[in-house]
Design a protein around this motif. Structure first.
Motif, mmCIF file in Angstrom:
data_model
loop_
_atom_site.group_PDB
_atom_site.id
_atom_site.type_symbol
_atom_site.label_atom_id
_atom_site.label_comp_id
_atom_site.label_asym_id
_atom_site.label_seq_id
_atom_site.Cartn_x
_atom_site.Cartn_y
_atom_site.Cartn_z
ATOM 1 N N LEU A 1 -3.471 -26.839 -29.699
ATOM 2 C CA LEU A 1 -4.281 -27.827 -29.766
ATOM 3 C C LEU A 1 -3.931 -28.783 -30.971
ATOM 4 O O LEU A 1 -3.547 -28.357 -32.045
ATOM 5 C CB LEU A 1 -5.760 -27.568 -29.807
ATOM 6 C CG LEU A 1 -6.221 -26.867 -28.499
ATOM 7 C CD1 LEU A 1 -7.667 -26.274 -28.707
ATOM 8 C CD2 LEU A 1 -6.051 -27.456 -27.113
ATOM 9 N N LYS A 2 -4.409 -30.145 -31.217
ATOM 10 C CA LYS A 2 -3.702 -30.825 -32.232
ATOM 11 C C LYS A 2 -4.855 -31.313 -33.129
ATOM 12 O O LYS A 2 -4.501 -31.601 -34.614
ATOM 13 C CB LYS A 2 -3.053 -31.853 -31.834
ATOM 14 C CG LYS A 2 -4.119 -32.938 -30.952
ATOM 15 C CD LYS A 2 -3.475 -34.366 -30.645
ATOM 16 C CE LYS A 2 -4.236 -35.292 -29.873
ATOM 17 N NZ LYS A 2 -3.618 -36.472 -29.692
ATOM 18 N N VAL A 3 -6.158 -31.488 -32.628
ATOM 19 C CA VAL A 3 -7.193 -31.964 -33.700
ATOM 20 C C VAL A 3 -7.565 -31.015 -34.806
ATOM 21 O O VAL A 3 -8.168 -29.931 -34.371
ATOM 22 C CB VAL A 3 -8.237 -32.723 -32.911
ATOM 23 C CG1 VAL A 3 -9.102 -33.283 -33.605
ATOM 24 C CG2 VAL A 3 -7.797 -33.827 -32.266
ATOM 25 N N ALA A 4 -7.771 -31.470 -35.956
ATOM 26 C CA ALA A 4 -8.429 -30.772 -37.064
ATOM 27 C C ALA A 4 -9.937 -30.919 -36.978
ATOM 28 O O ALA A 4 -10.180 -31.999 -36.543
ATOM 29 C CB ALA A 4 -7.670 -31.046 -38.397
ATOM 30 N N GLU B 1 -17.180 -40.203 -26.891
ATOM 31 C CA GLU B 1 -16.860 -40.128 -28.108
ATOM 32 C C GLU B 1 -15.705 -39.230 -28.551
ATOM 33 O O GLU B 1 -15.285 -39.491 -29.695
ATOM 34 C CB GLU B 1 -18.152 -39.884 -28.794
ATOM 35 C CG GLU B 1 -19.211 -41.025 -28.781
ATOM 36 C CD GLU B 1 -20.578 -40.652 -28.949
ATOM 37 O OE1 GLU B 1 -20.702 -39.654 -29.099
ATOM 38 O OE2 GLU B 1 -21.222 -41.412 -29.187
ATOM 39 N N GLY B 2 -15.717 -37.940 -27.920
ATOM 40 C CA GLY B 2 -14.569 -37.109 -28.316
ATOM 41 C C GLY B 2 -13.336 -37.683 -28.081
ATOM 42 O O GLY B 2 -12.872 -38.515 -27.613
ATOM 43 N N GLN B 3 -12.397 -36.801 -28.852
ATOM 44 C CA GLN B 3 -10.772 -37.027 -28.715
ATOM 45 C C GLN B 3 -10.194 -35.892 -27.928
ATOM 46 O O GLN B 3 -10.614 -34.687 -28.133
ATOM 47 C CB GLN B 3 -10.266 -37.164 -30.213
ATOM 48 C CG GLN B 3 -10.970 -38.000 -31.087
ATOM 49 C CD GLN B 3 -10.495 -37.913 -32.319
ATOM 50 O OE1 GLN B 3 -9.288 -37.808 -32.487
ATOM 51 N NE2 GLN B 3 -11.349 -37.677 -33.198
ATOM 52 N N THR B 4 -9.039 -36.276 -27.242
ATOM 53 C CA THR B 4 -8.619 -35.100 -26.364
ATOM 54 C C THR B 4 -7.753 -34.282 -27.663
ATOM 55 O O THR B 4 -7.418 -34.588 -28.458
ATOM 56 C CB THR B 4 -7.286 -35.865 -25.440
ATOM 57 O OG1 THR B 4 -6.719 -34.534 -25.153
ATOM 58 C CG2 THR B 4 -6.381 -36.610 -26.231
ATOM 59 N N LEU C 1 -15.548 -24.450 -34.003
ATOM 60 C CA LEU C 1 -15.771 -25.522 -33.097
ATOM 61 C C LEU C 1 -17.084 -26.066 -33.766
ATOM 62 O O LEU C 1 -18.221 -25.471 -33.670
ATOM 63 C CB LEU C 1 -15.980 -24.958 -31.515
ATOM 64 C CG LEU C 1 -16.095 -26.217 -30.628
ATOM 65 C CD1 LEU C 1 -15.066 -27.353 -30.573
ATOM 66 C CD2 LEU C 1 -16.514 -25.855 -29.309
ATOM 67 N N ARG C 2 -17.053 -27.237 -34.131
ATOM 68 C CA ARG C 2 -18.219 -27.929 -34.693
ATOM 69 C C ARG C 2 -19.377 -28.052 -33.803
ATOM 70 O O ARG C 2 -19.084 -28.514 -32.407
ATOM 71 C CB ARG C 2 -17.813 -29.378 -35.204
ATOM 72 C CG ARG C 2 -18.739 -30.087 -36.148
ATOM 73 C CD ARG C 2 -18.325 -31.217 -36.784
ATOM 74 N NE ARG C 2 -17.014 -31.736 -36.222
ATOM 75 C CZ ARG C 2 -16.907 -32.752 -35.143
ATOM 76 N NH1 ARG C 2 -17.991 -32.878 -34.571
ATOM 77 N NH2 ARG C 2 -15.765 -33.213 -34.682
ATOM 78 N N THR C 3 -20.436 -28.081 -33.839
ATOM 79 C CA THR C 3 -21.614 -27.915 -32.949
ATOM 80 C C THR C 3 -22.529 -29.159 -33.042
ATOM 81 O O THR C 3 -22.009 -30.063 -33.929
ATOM 82 C CB THR C 3 -22.410 -26.846 -32.908
ATOM 83 O OG1 THR C 3 -23.609 -26.778 -32.072
ATOM 84 C CG2 THR C 3 -23.264 -26.450 -34.409
ATOM 85 N N THR C 4 -23.530 -29.307 -32.567
ATOM 86 C CA THR C 4 -24.246 -30.595 -32.512
ATOM 87 C C THR C 4 -25.581 -30.585 -33.511
ATOM 88 O O THR C 4 -25.902 -29.426 -33.947
ATOM 89 C CB THR C 4 -24.870 -30.656 -31.164
ATOM 90 O OG1 THR C 4 -25.556 -29.503 -30.478
ATOM 91 C CG2 THR C 4 -24.074 -31.274 -30.130
ATOM 92 N N PHE C 5 -26.387 -31.765 -33.770
ATOM 93 C CA PHE C 5 -27.539 -31.589 -34.244
ATOM 94 C C PHE C 5 -28.598 -31.879 -33.329
ATOM 95 O O PHE C 5 -28.661 -32.801 -32.809
ATOM 96 C CB PHE C 5 -27.519 -32.888 -35.182
ATOM 97 C CG PHE C 5 -26.516 -32.819 -36.419
ATOM 98 C CD1 PHE C 5 -27.198 -32.399 -37.631
ATOM 99 C CD2 PHE C 5 -25.120 -33.229 -36.355
ATOM 100 C CE1 PHE C 5 -26.394 -32.368 -38.774
ATOM 101 C CE2 PHE C 5 -24.269 -33.145 -37.303
ATOM 102 C CZ PHE C 5 -24.825 -32.582 -38.560
ATOM 103 N N PRO C 6 -29.474 -30.767 -33.263
ATOM 104 C CA PRO C 6 -29.322 -29.402 -33.763
ATOM 105 C C PRO C 6 -28.696 -28.422 -33.060
ATOM 106 O O PRO C 6 -28.196 -28.996 -32.186
ATOM 107 C CB PRO C 6 -31.127 -28.931 -33.884
ATOM 108 C CG PRO C 6 -31.384 -29.747 -32.711
ATOM 109 C CD PRO C 6 -30.570 -31.168 -32.365
ATOM 110 N N ASP D 1 -15.361 -32.824 -28.130
ATOM 111 C CA ASP D 1 -13.843 -33.208 -27.709
ATOM 112 C C ASP D 1 -13.346 -32.358 -26.288
ATOM 113 O O ASP D 1 -12.455 -32.778 -25.739
ATOM 114 C CB ASP D 1 -12.925 -32.665 -28.946
ATOM 115 C CG ASP D 1 -13.171 -33.239 -29.995
ATOM 116 O OD1 ASP D 1 -13.597 -34.573 -29.859
ATOM 117 O OD2 ASP D 1 -13.076 -32.743 -31.250
ATOM 118 N N LEU D 2 -14.209 -31.541 -25.752
ATOM 119 C CA LEU D 2 -13.658 -30.873 -24.655
ATOM 120 C C LEU D 2 -13.771 -31.633 -23.295
ATOM 121 O O LEU D 2 -12.673 -31.465 -22.432
ATOM 122 C CB LEU D 2 -14.553 -29.578 -24.452
ATOM 123 C CG LEU D 2 -14.549 -28.339 -25.251
ATOM 124 C CD1 LEU D 2 -13.040 -27.978 -24.773
ATOM 125 C CD2 LEU D 2 -14.516 -28.136 -26.611
#
Lengths: 64, 672
Positions: free
Chosen positions: B638-641, B665-668, B119-124, B647-648
């Protein structure tokens, strides 16, 4: 609701603001107005003492 | 005397009989207290009965109103329940390795039957930043949390980024009299709108337990218990007290070191509370602790139960731990946490929820970061005592979490366990080493796997389960002091030609400073019109940033010949939103093994850019976000790569048939 008060604002001003709220990335008009007030308050209010601010950070594991 | 006895008995008998045959009226006063007590309890029953009748009568209308509120998304609802189990800092590399080795069977099952992804995290990659993005589905420039610290643009002073507690002076006017009053005002500084508020507006209730950056709690249709940034009663982020009979009382970070003085057979000590209040206690030879009318027998290495204490009007809870018998005798006391039964500050929504949990499940730690990492860093407690403390806190939170799951008929339960984060911070140095603590992190992961297994028992076909972490973990061996580098390279100047500065940027000559580092994850330009003493013009900012990016990327640690900074991110490219002014201008991406040095975190300029980290705090995640993604497991496909933590929020809204607002901003992640 506790902790909230109602304020009367000029309708046309609010209409103008409403159009920009989404574009600017706010979740609501209230958030936009609060942010505008906070920015001005930060300029006008007296800053909290640096020593007191630092004392409140004591124990935060990531620091020091 | 014998002569008079029969006569006396006879006269008493005559009096008694005469009263029996000729009854008279006696007067006595019966007070109203008994009547009030009887009627008071009766009144409670009457009110309860009336409330039940009213509740029954309005029940059809309530159901109707609920259906009306849910009408917009009725057909699109995919689930009845959603569970978010947050395991702060659970690292994908370690989780994947131990899943392959069969040590995490429940997570492996979830991966096989549902899905697993990094799961991609945030900056920072910091918990307050990432969990705020989890809650709101937006990047930090829209929720205003960029670090643990925020800088005051007027003074360059640090303040907690997530909450502000202030004492407001007020005056009550009664006729001619004025009564000065003061009260604490608490403000949550996370902006935008979390998904639980949107769900609440659509009549979908949520129970939000210990999700970071929820102090003070949001007001919404649901229940919430605050977490990270909840202070202790002293107003700090957790300051322990360390008593000792040893004469030398050195200063310690993160706490107070105080004497135990001998008086007769006992030792005496004084526990300081908020606003100069104190509570005295004694410790006898038999290790009997007497404090505020309560007595506890202390055993070395064993925590007392929570001890309730009253400091003026504020009530707190502490645990005592006898760490060493004489000589010297040493006694550790946890930070004085807010008593959940009588909270001095708002720590739950509704306000009674904290009390309800304490009454139902026993009292519990309320501090934002309750595991006392500084006490271990400073040697006030040892590794075993730290682990025992973390275990006690984990048990309390599990009780709350599983109680919430048992009571959940529909809606959302989200709970974040942060034991994973704290224990990895303190025990990373033992991982893969010859040490009796070498398997602590592995056992921790196995324990979390057990929690996942218990959670899955609550998941039927109508329940979506998400197990996630906000970031991963890596070692922290070397610290980088960016302010020192900036000074050595002419971007930052100190007053009077000094070689070192004080804490929190004191001693910096702002009139000659173009850039400065602040907090754990940010580099700022001293921008004219933004900072109080800014000197960099807007027209020069882009070129200065480009120059810093070029010079700092690939910064080499001469002592180890390793790269300390592998990337530097420009805020223009990673942040978009109305709170950009509070954001750092550049975010350094430290290489694994590196982080902002301890001296840099408190804003000191030192003589060396790189320093060795020799503290127990030996694991960290304040590195390049690309190298510390979190994990995401789900029982749904889940579908998004390349999903991100943003996205949560849109995903849970989608599950309940609610369209994500446009500012999100996230996607389902739900498959069609």
């Amino acid at each position: 609701m506790r902790g909230v008060i109602a304020v009367k604002l000029n309708k046309s001003l609010c209409e103008r603001a409403k159009k920009l709220v989404e574009k600017a990335g706010y979740s609501s008009l209230e958030e936009f107005i609060e942010h505008a007030m906070e920015r001005d308050l930060a300029r006008l209010e007296e800053a909290e003492s640096k020593e007191e601010l630092i004392r409140k950070l004591e124990g935060l594991g990531y620091l020091k | 005397m014998k002569r008079f006895l029969p006569a006396l008995v006879c006269s008493l008998a005559v009096v008694a009989l005469s009263r029996h045959w000729h009854p008279s009226v006696d007067f006595a006063y019966v007070g109203p207290g008994a009547g009030f007590a009887f009627l008071g309890s009766f009144l409670t029953l009457v009110i309860a009965f009336c409330a039940s009748v009213v509740s029954l009568l309005i029940w059809p209308f309530r159901v109707l109103w609920l259906l009306v509120r849910r009408r917009g998304h009725f057909g699109a609802v995919r689930v009845k329940r959603a569970i978010f189990l947050g395991l702060d800092g659970l690292d994908p590399n370690l989780a994947e390795r131990w899943m392959e080795e069969g040590k995490l069977p429940n997570l492996a099952r979830l991966r096989a039957e549902g899905c697993y992804t990094r799961l991609r995290t945030t900056f920072p990659a910091l918990s307050p930043v990432a969990w705020s993005t989890f809650a709101t589905g937006v990047n930090p420039a829209k929720h205003n949390i960029f670090d643990f610290l925020n800088r005051d643009l007027r003074t360059y002073a640090p303040e907690l980024s997530s909450a502000r507690v202030r004492i407001e002076e007020r005056v009550w006017r009664i006729g001619r009299w004025r009564i000065p009053m003061s009260r604490a005002s608490v403000e949550l500084r996370r902006k935008s709108e979390p998904f639980w508020k949107i769900l609440g507006r659509n009549a979908i209730p949520s129970t939000i337990l210990r999700v970071p950056v929820t102090f003070p709690p949001d007001r919404f249709e649901g229940r919430m218990l605050s977490a990270m940034s909840t202070p202790d009663l002293r107003g700090t982020q957790g300051s322990f007290t360390w008593f000792s009979t040893r004469a030398d009382h050195t200063c310690v970070e993160g706490g107070l070191r105080l004497p135990l003085t001998r008086r007769g057979d006992c030792y005496e000590g004084c526990l300081p509370g908020p606003e100069k209040t104190r509570i005295a206690f004694t410790l006898s030879r038999e290790n009997l602790l007497a404090i505020a009318g309560q007595r506890f027998v202390l055993k070395v290495g064993e925590y007392t139960p929570w001890v309730r204490l009253r400091f003026g009007r504020a009530r707190g809870i502490v645990r005592f731990l006898l760490t060493k018998m004489a000589p010297p005798l040493e006694l550790y006391v946890t930070p004085i946490e807010i008593d959940p039964e009588h909270p001095a500050l708002p720590i739950s929504h509704p306000g009674y929820y904290a009390t309800y949990l304490a009454k139902l499940l026993g009292t519990y730690a309320t501090l934002g970061m309750a595991e006392d990492t500084w006490a271990l860093n400073e040697g006030a407690i040892d590794e075993d005592a730290f682990l025992a403390q973390a275990r006690l806190i984990q048990e309390e939170r599990e009780r709350m979490y599983f109680s919430a799951l048992e009571h959940m008929r529909s809606g959302v339960v989200a709970c974040v366990f942060d034991t994973t984060d704290r224990v990895q911070h303190m025990f990373f140095r033992h991982l893969g080493q010859e040490s009796r603590y070498a398997r602590v992190i592995e056992e921790l992961y196995r324990d979390m796997d057990r929690v996942v297994g218990r959670t899955l028992a609550f998941a039927d076909a109508d329940t979506a389960v998400f197990v996630l972490s906000d970031h991963g973990f890596c070692a922290f061996r070397r610290g980088v002091n960016l302010n020192t580098w900036l000074r050595q390279n002419g971007y930052l100047a100190l007053k009077d030609g000094a070689e070192e500065s004080g804490e929190y940027l004191s001693g910096i000559d702002w009139a000659r400073t173009r850039a400065y580092a602040f907090g754990l994850g940010g580099l700022y330009l001293n921008l004219e019109g933004r900072e109080a003493h800014g000197i960099v013009r807007q027209s020069e900012a882009a070129a200065l940033k480009a120059e810093l990016i070029e010079r700092l990327t690939g910064l080499c640690d001469d002592e180890t010949s390793e790269i300390g900074i592998q990337n530097v991110y420009d805020a223009e490219k990673i942040y978009r939103g109305p709170y950009r002014d509070a954001a750092p201008d550049l975010v350094p991406g430290y290489a694994p093994g590196y982080r902002a040095a301890w001296s840099a975190a408190v804003g000191r300029v030192t003589r060396t850019v790189f320093e060795t980290n020799d503290k127990a705090w030996s694991g960290d995640h304040c590195v390049d976000p690309a190298v510390v993604p979190g994990v995401l497991f789900s029982n749904r496909k889940l579908k998004v790569a390349n999903p991100g933590i943003e996205d949560l929020a849109p995903t849970v809204l989608d599950l309940f048939g609610i369209a994500a607002p446009k500012w999100m901003e996230g996607q389902t992640l739900c498959a069609e």
